[in-house]
Design a protein around this motif. Structure first.
Motif, mmCIF file in Angstrom:
data_model
loop_
_atom_site.group_PDB
_atom_site.id
_atom_site.type_symbol
_atom_site.label_atom_id
_atom_site.label_comp_id
_atom_site.label_asym_id
_atom_site.label_seq_id
_atom_site.Cartn_x
_atom_site.Cartn_y
_atom_site.Cartn_z
ATOM 1 N N LYS A 3 9.362 12.378 1.032
ATOM 2 C CA LYS A 3 9.808 11.844 2.321
ATOM 3 C C LYS A 3 9.743 10.315 2.327
ATOM 4 O O LYS A 3 10.674 9.637 2.787
ATOM 5 N N LYS A 4 8.659 9.769 1.784
ATOM 6 C CA LYS A 4 8.488 8.312 1.770
ATOM 7 C C LYS A 4 9.450 7.632 0.805
ATOM 8 O O LYS A 4 10.040 6.594 1.124
ATOM 9 N N ILE A 5 9.604 8.216 -0.396
ATOM 10 C CA ILE A 5 10.475 7.589 -1.388
ATOM 11 C C ILE A 5 11.932 7.623 -0.916
ATOM 12 O O ILE A 5 12.709 6.696 -1.190
ATOM 13 N N LYS A 6 12.288 8.656 -0.184
ATOM 14 C CA LYS A 6 13.647 8.731 0.361
ATOM 15 C C LYS A 6 13.873 7.618 1.379
ATOM 16 O O LYS A 6 14.930 6.961 1.379
ATOM 17 N N ALA A 7 12.889 7.385 2.244
ATOM 18 C CA ALA A 7 12.992 6.322 3.246
ATOM 19 C C ALA A 7 13.048 4.944 2.576
ATOM 20 O O ALA A 7 13.812 4.066 2.993
ATOM 21 N N ILE A 8 12.240 4.767 1.525
ATOM 22 C CA ILE A 8 12.221 3.487 0.809
ATOM 23 C C ILE A 8 13.562 3.221 0.140
ATOM 24 O O ILE A 8 14.124 2.116 0.237
ATOM 25 N N ASP B 152 0.831 -1.212 0.000
ATOM 26 C CA ASP B 152 0.000 0.000 0.000
ATOM 27 C C ASP B 152 0.863 1.259 0.000
ATOM 28 O O ASP B 152 0.582 2.212 -0.752
ATOM 29 N N GLU B 153 1.902 1.285 0.835
ATOM 30 C CA GLU B 153 2.771 2.459 0.913
ATOM 31 C C GLU B 153 3.478 2.705 -0.421
ATOM 32 O O GLU B 153 3.521 3.839 -0.916
ATOM 33 N N THR B 154 4.004 1.641 -1.016
ATOM 34 C CA THR B 154 4.761 1.793 -2.259
ATOM 35 C C THR B 154 3.848 2.192 -3.415
ATOM 36 O O THR B 154 4.222 3.020 -4.259
ATOM 37 N N GLU B 155 2.649 1.624 -3.462
ATOM 38 C CA GLU B 155 1.697 2.010 -4.508
ATOM 39 C C GLU B 155 1.281 3.468 -4.349
ATOM 40 O O GLU B 155 1.083 4.178 -5.341
ATOM 41 N N SER B 156 1.144 3.919 -3.097
ATOM 42 C CA SER B 156 0.798 5.318 -2.837
ATOM 43 C C SER B 156 1.898 6.245 -3.338
ATOM 44 O O SER B 156 1.624 7.283 -3.946
ATOM 45 N N VAL B 157 3.145 5.870 -3.103
ATOM 46 C CA VAL B 157 4.282 6.663 -3.579
ATOM 47 C C VAL B 157 4.301 6.677 -5.109
ATOM 48 O O VAL B 157 4.494 7.732 -5.734
ATOM 49 N N LEU B 158 4.089 5.520 -5.714
ATOM 50 C CA LEU B 158 4.081 5.424 -7.183
ATOM 51 C C LEU B 158 3.020 6.323 -7.802
ATOM 52 O O LEU B 158 3.251 6.963 -8.827
ATOM 53 N N SER B 159 1.863 6.385 -7.166
ATOM 54 C CA SER B 159 0.765 7.188 -7.713
ATOM 55 C C SER B 159 1.050 8.682 -7.655
ATOM 56 O O SER B 159 0.413 9.467 -8.359
#
Length: 261
Positions: free
Chosen positions: A136-141, A46-53
């Protein structure tokens, strides 16, 4: 003899009950771990799909987008191994096939990101907030995947540099916006402080991209704003130090000779 046999049977029954209880506890523990792992993988998906979108709000090369797709693919693969519900397992497998197709397409048709100098902040406040959260999320990923050894050093360095550049630009825009707001409220000290921070951030950007036209444009904008703040401050301060007419009248009345009745 009979009494001994009864004791042996009771002992055997007791051991059987303990064994069944241990097996049941082990099954419950395994089921709890299975559900916890599925929940963890679901959160990753869910988190990764949210970032992708939200990646459409900025520009990233296919090498960075691939990191996200591969993360989803791995989470789906792990989930399939833990699922016992056949329809749900089939659904995850179908999604995994779609993700793998996306990965193959990106590998065969590599995309280059737009130059960071061409980045423009969205006009919509909601989109700006979405962009900030996405970065922020993509950096953490990216950092988490790099720690696992799943990203090539060059890709990691490019991702870090691009994300940092986006964040610096957003910070500059935010500081200048807050400086204007403080200036409109005649909070000149706070306004000047924000402009100074913006200029310092621009220097940090310049160190990475010295030919970036964004820098020149924003430096001029910050200097113009600083000049405007100083000009307004000069106009307001003299008014602030002038004695209030009514206040002066009150003081005169206080010290004038008292009338005799």
């Amino acid at each position: 003899m009979t009494f001994t046999l009864v004791l042996i049977l009771i002992g055997a029954l007791f051991l059987l009950i303990i064994g069944i209880s241990l097996i049941q506890q082990q099954k419950e523990r395994a089921e709890a771990e299975r559900r916890m792992e599925l929940k963890r993988q679901r959160a990753i998906i869910d988190e990764t799909e949210s970032v992708l979108s939200s990646t459409g709000l900025a520009s990233f090369p296919s090498s960075i987008i691939l990191v996200l797709y591969k993360r989803i693919n791995e989470a789906l693969q792990v989930s399939v191994s833990y699922l016992v519900n056949q329809p749900q397992q089939a659904d995850y497998q179908r999604r995994q096939i779609d993700i793998q197709a996306q990965i193959t397409n990106l590998n065969n048709n590599a995309m280059q990101a737009l130059a960071i100098e061409n980045f423009r902040l969205p006009d919509n406040d909601k989109q700006i907030l979405e962009l900030v959260q996405m970065l922020k999320k993509i950096k953490a990923i990216v950092r988490a995947e790099n720690n696992k050894g799943k990203i090539e050093p060059q890709v990691f360095a490019e991702a870090e540099s691009r994300i940092d550049s986006y964040q610096l630009r957003i910070n500059v825009e935010s500081m200048l916006s807050r400086a204007r707001a403080s200036n409109s409220l005649k909070q000149f000290g706070s306004s000047k402080q924000m402009v100074s921070k913006a200029l310092a951030t621009l220097q940090a950007i310049k160190a990475k991209t010295p030919d970036d036209p964004f820098i020149s444009r924003k430096v001029d904008e910050a200097k113009e704003l600083l000049s405007e703040i100083n000009s307004q401050q000069k106009q307001v301060i003299p008014d602030a130090v002038k004695p209030n007419k009514n206040e002066g009248d009150d003081i005169d009345m206080l010290f004038q000779p008292k009338k005799k009745w």
